[in-house]
Design a protein around this motif. Structure first.
Motif, mmCIF file in Angstrom:
data_model
loop_
_atom_site.group_PDB
_atom_site.id
_atom_site.type_symbol
_atom_site.label_atom_id
_atom_site.label_comp_id
_atom_site.label_asym_id
_atom_site.label_seq_id
_atom_site.Cartn_x
_atom_site.Cartn_y
_atom_site.Cartn_z
ATOM 1 N N ASP A 246 0.809 -1.209 0.000
ATOM 2 C CA ASP A 246 0.000 0.000 0.000
ATOM 3 C C ASP A 246 0.845 1.263 0.000
ATOM 4 O OD1 ASP A 246 -3.124 -0.656 0.622
ATOM 5 O OD2 ASP A 246 -1.795 -2.209 1.388
ATOM 6 N N ARG A 247 2.070 1.154 0.464
ATOM 7 C CA ARG A 247 3.005 2.276 0.411
ATOM 8 C C ARG A 247 4.417 1.732 0.607
ATOM 9 N NH1 ARG A 247 2.197 8.205 1.837
ATOM 10 N NH2 ARG A 247 0.042 7.584 2.255
ATOM 11 N N ILE A 248 5.342 2.210 -0.206
ATOM 12 C CA ILE A 248 6.750 1.807 -0.097
ATOM 13 C C ILE A 248 7.576 3.053 0.183
ATOM 14 C CG2 ILE A 248 8.734 0.795 -1.276
ATOM 15 C CD1 ILE A 248 6.773 -0.770 -3.023
ATOM 16 N N ASP A 253 11.313 -0.023 2.860
ATOM 17 C CA ASP A 253 10.326 -0.500 3.834
ATOM 18 C C ASP A 253 8.941 -0.458 3.170
ATOM 19 O OD1 ASP A 253 12.390 -0.623 5.647
ATOM 20 O OD2 ASP A 253 11.779 1.147 6.790
ATOM 21 N N ALA A 254 8.145 -1.501 3.396
ATOM 22 C CA ALA A 254 6.869 -1.595 2.683
ATOM 23 C C ALA A 254 5.703 -1.843 3.632
ATOM 24 C CB ALA A 254 6.926 -2.713 1.645
ATOM 25 N N THR A 282 2.877 3.401 -5.832
ATOM 26 C CA THR A 282 2.822 3.128 -4.393
ATOM 27 C C THR A 282 4.113 3.524 -3.681
ATOM 28 O OG1 THR A 282 3.619 0.849 -4.652
ATOM 29 C CG2 THR A 282 1.249 1.188 -4.728
ATOM 30 N N ILE A 283 5.120 3.939 -4.440
ATOM 31 C CA ILE A 283 6.379 4.372 -3.834
ATOM 32 C C ILE A 283 6.265 5.836 -3.432
ATOM 33 C CG2 ILE A 283 8.839 4.773 -4.231
ATOM 34 C CD1 ILE A 283 8.750 2.428 -6.224
ATOM 35 N N ASP A 284 6.537 6.106 -2.178
ATOM 36 C CA ASP A 284 6.434 7.466 -1.645
ATOM 37 C C ASP A 284 7.830 7.941 -1.232
ATOM 38 O OD1 ASP A 284 5.834 9.836 -0.435
ATOM 39 O OD2 ASP A 284 4.341 9.026 0.947
ATOM 40 N N LEU A 285 8.467 8.672 -2.123
ATOM 41 C CA LEU A 285 9.825 9.138 -1.840
ATOM 42 C C LEU A 285 9.868 10.163 -0.709
ATOM 43 C CD1 LEU A 285 11.226 9.454 -5.483
ATOM 44 C CD2 LEU A 285 11.548 7.580 -3.852
ATOM 45 N N ASN A 286 8.706 10.700 -0.345
ATOM 46 C CA ASN A 286 8.645 11.626 0.791
ATOM 47 C C ASN A 286 8.733 10.886 2.118
ATOM 48 O OD1 ASN A 286 8.330 14.009 -0.766
ATOM 49 N ND2 ASN A 286 6.177 13.502 -1.101
ATOM 50 N N CYS A 287 8.499 9.577 2.090
ATOM 51 C CA CYS A 287 8.672 8.735 3.275
ATOM 52 C C CYS A 287 10.075 8.147 3.226
ATOM 53 C CB CYS A 287 7.639 7.605 3.302
ATOM 54 S SG CYS A 287 5.993 8.108 3.801
ATOM 55 N N LYS A 288 10.947 8.613 4.076
ATOM 56 C CA LYS A 288 12.318 8.116 4.050
ATOM 57 C C LYS A 288 12.394 6.666 4.500
ATOM 58 C CE LYS A 288 14.633 12.589 4.653
ATOM 59 N NZ LYS A 288 15.576 13.375 5.486
ATOM 60 N N THR A 289 11.630 6.332 5.540
ATOM 61 C CA THR A 289 11.596 4.962 6.055
ATOM 62 C C THR A 289 10.169 4.610 6.436
ATOM 63 O OG1 THR A 289 11.861 5.406 8.435
ATOM 64 C CG2 THR A 289 13.876 5.400 7.083
ATOM 65 N N GLY A 290 9.983 3.371 6.838
ATOM 66 C CA GLY A 290 8.662 2.934 7.275
ATOM 67 C C GLY A 290 8.153 3.661 8.495
ATOM 68 N N GLU A 291 9.069 4.258 9.251
ATOM 69 C CA GLU A 291 8.661 5.015 10.434
ATOM 70 C C GLU A 291 7.807 6.220 10.052
ATOM 71 O OE1 GLU A 291 9.197 4.324 13.664
ATOM 72 O OE2 GLU A 291 10.124 2.429 13.079
ATOM 73 N N PHE A 324 -2.531 -2.162 8.938
ATOM 74 C CA PHE A 324 -1.313 -2.465 8.208
ATOM 75 C C PHE A 324 -0.143 -2.627 9.163
ATOM 76 C CE2 PHE A 324 -4.060 0.276 5.697
ATOM 77 C CZ PHE A 324 -4.154 -0.406 4.488
ATOM 78 N N ASP A 325 0.915 -3.253 8.663
ATOM 79 C CA ASP A 325 2.202 -3.184 9.344
ATOM 80 C C ASP A 325 3.268 -2.895 8.283
ATOM 81 O OD1 ASP A 325 2.711 -5.662 8.102
ATOM 82 O OD2 ASP A 325 2.297 -6.802 9.927
ATOM 83 N N VAL A 326 4.463 -2.644 8.736
ATOM 84 C CA VAL A 326 5.551 -2.294 7.827
ATOM 85 C C VAL A 326 6.611 -3.388 7.859
ATOM 86 C CG1 VAL A 326 7.383 -0.642 7.307
ATOM 87 C CG2 VAL A 326 5.147 0.184 8.075
ATOM 88 N N THR A 327 6.926 -3.916 6.699
ATOM 89 C CA THR A 327 7.981 -4.922 6.565
ATOM 90 C C THR A 327 9.312 -4.229 6.316
ATOM 91 O OG1 THR A 327 6.436 -6.560 5.668
ATOM 92 C CG2 THR A 327 8.776 -6.911 5.238
ATOM 93 N N ASP A 328 10.293 -4.518 7.160
ATOM 94 C CA ASP A 328 11.606 -3.894 7.038
ATOM 95 C C ASP A 328 12.267 -4.309 5.729
ATOM 96 O OD1 ASP A 328 13.804 -2.511 8.991
ATOM 97 O OD2 ASP A 328 14.741 -3.951 7.623
ATOM 98 N N HIS A 329 12.936 -3.365 5.103
ATOM 99 C CA HIS A 329 13.568 -3.642 3.804
ATOM 100 C C HIS A 329 14.583 -4.775 3.865
ATOM 101 C CE1 HIS A 329 16.337 -0.790 5.765
ATOM 102 N NE2 HIS A 329 17.279 -1.355 5.040
ATOM 103 N N ASN A 330 15.161 -5.010 5.040
ATOM 104 C CA ASN A 330 16.140 -6.084 5.182
ATOM 105 C C ASN A 330 15.517 -7.470 5.027
ATOM 106 O OD1 ASN A 330 18.437 -4.459 5.674
ATOM 107 N ND2 ASN A 330 17.790 -4.137 7.793
ATOM 108 N N LEU A 331 14.187 -7.535 5.119
ATOM 109 C CA LEU A 331 13.492 -8.814 4.983
ATOM 110 C C LEU A 331 12.984 -9.047 3.564
ATOM 111 C CD1 LEU A 331 11.332 -8.580 8.244
ATOM 112 C CD2 LEU A 331 13.400 -9.959 7.913
ATOM 113 N N ILE A 332 13.142 -8.060 2.688
ATOM 114 C CA ILE A 332 12.573 -8.118 1.343
ATOM 115 C C ILE A 332 13.650 -8.515 0.332
ATOM 116 C CG2 ILE A 332 11.469 -6.752 -0.470
ATOM 117 C CD1 ILE A 332 10.270 -4.995 1.757
#
Length: 355
Positions: A246-248, A253-254, A282-291, A324-332
């Motif tokens: 829904d947002r990357i 982080d997704a 779905t990629i939001d470059l304004n969101c630096k991380t999933g936080e 929703f939850d956020v999957t850390d990029h290290n798991l992708i």
């Protein structure tokens, strides 16, 4: 009789022939009832998105584009300023319906840009351009889903077992879908996959929608409870995990339906590749991380009461219900888009998509 084409080309969101209404399949009624709703007012469109009658990030974006066009046609204004003021009110109202899926704001912002870029034109001309734009959003999504399906299919082979969570098929998008798209495309080409679909508590999108789409298309699907993902992985039945998003964030982080991060953690443990599939919208470059991704909190009664004849918990019991939850990029393992597959380091590969 199973009909793949009927599933992959379903009209889940469309504009009425006269362009005055939005027509959707009410996904809350599936799989037992297929009911189309006709939406014409701002409340109708808001409620359809908020109540998940239309859901899936791309489908929400398509609905929002059509919806703001329908509402723009109802505006009574003689000057651009009057028209624009009312347009923004409708836009902000629709945008408040769900905060996590970026396609909602992306589509609405895109429609607003059409208005502001043509302020010197007549209102009638602006409305014509808005109609063209919302149709373009839909057509582009169809093409994006096709491209994502092609890239995703390159990651799996005939006979593989695929685990998916929530729903990212044609009902959530357009045509083939994102996470399910490679499976439908592979089926068309004579490949066979064994799909394990998490039921996806508490709203059961996997049970009600994913297993419905796959079964109707003649694809081998097994429905499992969310807490069964570990055992099917341990049994060696899963060769890859495909999920939508829904947002990357810019770092990879997704955000996806609640429970997705747990699947990714299990996949990491068992050495199974975990892929996120979604369009670049779905990629939001304004969101630096999933936080930085706002997580929607929904009604606790969805846990306590929904789908039960009687409540399954005392009314005094507190319920925590993040959508929703956020999957850390290290798991992708990879992010599959219509422009290609991104691999780590995601900050570089994602940025390269927009060069």
């Amino acid at each position: 009789m199973n009909n793949l084409n009927e599933v992959t080309h379903i009209d889940n969101v469309k504009l009425s022939e006269d362009g005055k209404k939005v027509i959707i399949i009410d996904q809350t009624k599936l799989p037992n009832v297929t009911e189309y709703l006709t939406l014409g007012s701002d409340k109708d469109i808001y409620d359809a998105i908020f109540e998940l009658k239309v859901r899936g990030a791309p489908a929400i974006g398509i609905c929002a584009g059509y919806g703001i066009y329908v509402l723009a046609q109802t505006i009574k204004a003689e000057t651009f300023d009057e028209f624009y003021r009312e347009f923004v009110k409708y836009k902000d109202y629709l945008n408040s319906s769900r905060p996590t899926a970026v396609n909602l704001s992306w589509a609405l912002n895109r429609m607003e840009e059409v208005v502001t870029a043509n302020k010197n034109k007549t209102i009638g001309e602006i409305l014509k351009l808005l109609g063209d734009e919302c149709r373009a959003i839909h057509e582009e999504d169809i093409k994006m889903c096709g491209a994502i399906s092609e890239y995703g299919l390159s990651l799996i082979k005939d006979g593989d077992g695929i685990l998916t969570h929530c729903n990212a098929g044609p009902l959530a998008t357009s045509r083939y879908g994102t996470a399910l798209g490679p499976l439908f495309l592979g089926k068309e080409r004579g490949l066979n996959f064994r799909v394990f679909a998490d039921e996806t508590r508490p709203l059961l999108q996997g049970a009600r929608l994913t297993s419905y789409e796959l079964e109707k298309a003649g694809i081998d699907v097994t429905l499992i409870c969310d807490n069964m993902a570990s055992i099917v992985m341990k049994n060696g039945w899963i060769q890859a995990c495909f999920v939508g998003c829904d947002r990357i964030a810019a770092n990879g982080d997704a955000a996806n339906k609640i429970g997705t991060s747990g699947v990714a953690i299990l996949a990491k443990h068992y050495g199974i590749p975990f892929y996120v599939l979604g369009p670049t919208s779905t990629i939001d470059l304004n969101c630096k991380t999933g936080e930085d991704i706002e997580i929607e909190l929904r009604d606790p009664e969805e846990i306590r009461n929904k789908f039960y004849k009687e409540p399954m918990a005392l009314k005094e019991v507190k319920c925590y219900n993040p959508a929703f939850d956020v999957t850390d990029h290290n798991l992708i393992s990879g992010i599959v888009t219509e422009k290609g597959i991104c691999y780590a380091p995601f900050e570089k590969s994602i940025k390269a998509l927009f060069v």
